[in-house]
Design an enzyme around this catalytic site. Sequence first.
Site, PDB file in Angstrom:
ATOM      1  N   LYS A 122      34.962  39.829  50.596  1.00 57.43           N
ATOM      2  CA  LYS A 122      34.480  38.760  50.146  1.00 57.43           C
ATOM      3  C   LYS A 122      35.376  37.868  48.712  1.00 57.43           C
ATOM      4  O   LYS A 122      35.065  37.009  48.963  1.00 57.43           O
ATOM      5  CB  LYS A 122      32.722  39.051  49.616  1.00 57.43           C
ATOM      6  CG  LYS A 122      32.092  39.615  50.800  1.00 57.43           C
ATOM      7  CD  LYS A 122      30.556  39.740  50.314  1.00 57.43           C
ATOM      8  CE  LYS A 122      30.361  40.724  51.030  1.00 57.43           C
ATOM      9  NZ  LYS A 122      29.397  42.060  50.831  1.00 57.43           N
ATOM     10  N   GLN A 151      24.903  43.815  45.785  1.00 54.13           N
ATOM     11  CA  GLN A 151      26.331  44.460  47.495  1.00 54.13           C
ATOM     12  C   GLN A 151      25.271  45.604  47.753  1.00 54.13           C
ATOM     13  O   GLN A 151      24.216  46.505  46.890  1.00 54.13           O
ATOM     14  CB  GLN A 151      27.276  45.081  46.526  1.00 54.13           C
ATOM     15  CG  GLN A 151      28.135  46.254  47.840  1.00 54.13           C
ATOM     16  CD  GLN A 151      28.290  45.061  49.068  1.00 54.13           C
ATOM     17  OE1 GLN A 151      28.525  43.586  49.092  1.00 54.13           O
ATOM     18  NE2 GLN A 151      28.280  45.358  50.002  1.00 54.13           N
ATOM     19  N   ASP A 210      22.506  35.808  49.919  1.00 58.01           N
ATOM     20  CA  ASP A 210      21.878  36.377  50.608  1.00 58.01           C
ATOM     21  C   ASP A 210      20.746  36.325  51.983  1.00 58.01           C
ATOM     22  O   ASP A 210      20.744  35.918  52.544  1.00 58.01           O
ATOM     23  CB  ASP A 210      22.100  37.926  50.444  1.00 58.01           C
ATOM     24  CG  ASP A 210      23.238  39.317  51.064  1.00 58.01           C
ATOM     25  OD1 ASP A 210      24.621  38.651  51.228  1.00 58.01           O
ATOM     26  OD2 ASP A 210      23.751  40.125  49.812  1.00 58.01           O
TER      27      ASP A 210
END
Length: 302
Positions: free
Chosen positions: A52, A96, A119
Site C-alpha cells: 500500500k 491494518q 476502508d
Amino acid sequence: MANIIDGKRLAQQLTDTITKETANYCKRYPRPCLTIVSSGADPASQIYIRTKLRALEAAGMQSRVIQLSEQVCEAEIAAHIARLNRDDDVDGILVQLPLPSPLESTRILDLLDPKKDVDGFTAENLGRLLTGAPRFIPCTPHGIMYALHAYHIPVRGAHAVVVGRSAIVGKPLAALLTAADATVTLCHSNTRNLAAITRQADILIAAVGCPALITGDMMKEGATVIDVGINRVADPAAPHGKRLVGDVDFEAAAARAAWITPVPGGVGPLTVAMVLRNTLYAAQLRHGCTPAKNTASEAAGC
Ligand code: NAD
C-alpha cells in the site's frame, strides 16, 4: 477454458487515472495523506502495508505508518486514533487487520472518524452502504464490483453466491451485489450442503481463507468465479518454500468457468487501487471539492 479477469491490468489502469486526478487535486491542495496503524508483526500484514505504501507514493500521495507492538492495549490504539482523527494533515486512517488478540476489531474500527475511514469499516460507513448512500465502499468488495463491471459480466438478475460473511468482504459485497440487482446467497461455515448452493451460482465468490475449498465440481459450467482468498501454502519449488493460492482449485475451476480471477494478480491489486481511490476521495471530501463524477464508483456501478 475460462477467460482470465486480469486484476493487475485493471488496477494499473485505475491507478493511472487516480494518479492523474491526484496531480490535478495537488495543484490546489496538499498531497492526500493516509496513515496506517499497524499492531504487531504479522508477516502477511507487513507485506500488505509495504504494498500500500509503495502504491500511495507512486500515485503522488503521502503515507505514514504508526507501528505498535503486539502487546498494544485498546487504550493505546484509541489514543493514536483520537490524535489522527484530530490531525488536520491526515486525510485517511487505515487500521491494518488482523489486530493482535484479544483486541476487538469492531470496537477499535468504530473509533475512526467516519470521514477518514478509507476502508469503510465503521458502523456509520457500513450503515450508509446498506441504506444506498455509500461514502467509502470497502476496498475489496469495491474492487470486485469494479472488475465485474469492467469485464461486462451481467450482475442484474444473476444468482451471486458469496462464500464467507466477514464484515470486511462477504457482507459488504453481498450488499453491493444486492444493490446491483443480483439475487444473493451468503454462505458461511455453518452453511449446509455448500456445493449444492455454489453450483447454482452465475457469479461465485470465495472469501474464506481456505486453500482449494471450492473445487471444480462445486460450480456450474460457464460461471464467473472470483477468488478473494489469499493463502500461503508450502511449495518446495517456490522461492522461500511457499506460494500464494486462493480458495478455489484454480486448474479445475478454469476448466468449467467462463471467467476467473487468478491468485495472485486478481482481487489483490484491485483492493490496493481502491485504497488509493478512497484516500483521494477522503482528501477531496475534507476540502469540499468532491468531483461530480467519481470515476471508480461510477464504473463499479455503485
Ligand atoms: P474471515 O476469517 O473474517 O472470514 C471467513 C469467512 O469464511 C467466515 O464468514 C466463515 O464463516 C467462512 N467460512 C469458514 N470456513 C468455511 C467453510 N468451510 N465453508 C464456508 N464458509 C466458511 O476472513 P476475511 O477477512 O473475510 O478473508 C477471507 C479471505 O480473503 C482470506 O484468505 C483473506 O486473506 C482474503 N482477503 C483477501 C483480500 C484481497 O485483497 N485479495 C482482502 C481481504 C481478505
